[in-house]
Design an enzyme around this catalytic site. Structure first.
Site, short mmCIF file in Angstrom:
data_model
loop_
_atom_site.label_atom_id
_atom_site.label_comp_id
_atom_site.label_asym_id
_atom_site.label_seq_id
_atom_site.Cartn_x
_atom_site.Cartn_y
_atom_site.Cartn_z
N ASP A 139 9.97 7.19 115.23
CA ASP A 139 9.67 6.85 113.85
C ASP A 139 8.16 6.79 113.62
O ASP A 139 7.35 6.97 114.54
CB ASP A 139 10.39 5.57 113.41
CG ASP A 139 9.93 4.33 114.18
OD1 ASP A 139 8.80 4.33 114.69
OD2 ASP A 139 10.72 3.37 114.26
N LEU A 140 7.78 6.53 112.38
CA LEU A 140 6.39 6.63 111.94
C LEU A 140 5.41 5.88 112.84
O LEU A 140 4.37 6.42 113.23
CB LEU A 140 6.27 6.10 110.50
CG LEU A 140 4.87 6.08 109.89
CD1 LEU A 140 4.38 7.51 109.64
CD2 LEU A 140 4.86 5.27 108.59
#
Length: 254
Positions: free
Chosen positions: A114-115
């Protein structure tokens, strides 16, 4: 275009599998592209993912011709935080593939980070290889170093070893070791086999911890090591074959 009898020899393979092996997208994503009407074969819009093709056909995705699939290859990439692992982000955020543009051939990721997660991300030109490495049946552990705000004892981490249910979702066995309690933060080494969405963060939250740094250090036998951030290194073909084994190599055409 649904008739597959004219001029297509029986040794052809399904278009979705062909596009996956060519590194265009996973089979599921390829099926969605076909539904969108952006895949053509010999100038005709394709209507079914069951259509069989051969490399000599003019196969295009959104107008770009797709050639014969290359030999499956795999790269280790040190993903920095602040990048999303998707080819196009609806929110306009920077992606892993933006960062790699012009530096690698067309690749897809093995799973996602994820980010704000950093560390090891595997990249491949083969959708078949990506799909195979993502399967839980492969049995490869994902290892992380976690920094989380809060205090925890090893006995609490040991409660994860048989798996837990959180918000109606069952998580499999987790191996977790408390490395260091540094001020208000705990450093933990954690190993999981499934890789469900936000799994590590949810597991830490279950123990009353708030993750503020997450680094993936290994995916199966492949290690992050000392690879610098935003750098990549190809896994040698011999090593890849040794780690995959004969049956998987035959399955993906390696």
């Amino acid at each position: 275009m649904t008739d597959n009898s004219a001029g297509t020899p029986p040794e052809g393979e399904r278009i979705a599998k062909f596009l996956a092996r060519a590194g265009v997208a996973s089979r599921r994503e390829a099926e969605r592209m076909i539904e969108q009407g952006i895949v053509t074969v010999d100038g005709k819009v394709l209507e079914t993912p069951a259509f069989k093709v051969t490399p000599d056909m003019d196969i295009r995705v959104d107008g770009t011709r797709i050639g014969k699939p290359d030999q499956p290859r795999l790269w280790r990439y040190h993903k920095p935080d602040g990048l999303v692992t998707t080819h196009k982000d609806p929110q306009g955020r920077a992606t892993v593939f933006d960062a790699l543009a012009g530096r690698l051939p067309r690749v897809i990721s093995v799973g996602r980070l994820d980010l704000t997660t950093e560390g090891l991300l595997l990249l491949t030109n083969s959708g078949a290889l990506s799909r195979r490495l993502e399967l839980p049946s492969t049995g490869w552990a994902r290892r992380y170093r976690v920094r989380a705000h809060g205090r925890v004892r090893q006995s609490a981490l040991d409660r994860l070893k048989d798996g837990v249910e959180i918000d109606g979702i069952q998580y499999g066995p987790v191996r977790a070791t408390l490395d260091q309690q540094q001020g208000g933060n705990a450093w933990i080494t954690l190993s999981i086999n499934e890789g469900k969405n936000r799994e590590v963060r949810n597991l830490m939250r279950y123990l009353g911890l708030n993750v503020n740094r997450l680094i993936r250090t290994a995916y199966g036998p492949f290690q992050l090591g000392k690879l610098p951030k935003d750098s990549f290194e190809e896994v040698p073909g011999k090593q890849l074959k040794e780690q995959l084994g004969k049956s998987i190599c035959e399955e993906i055409g390696l």
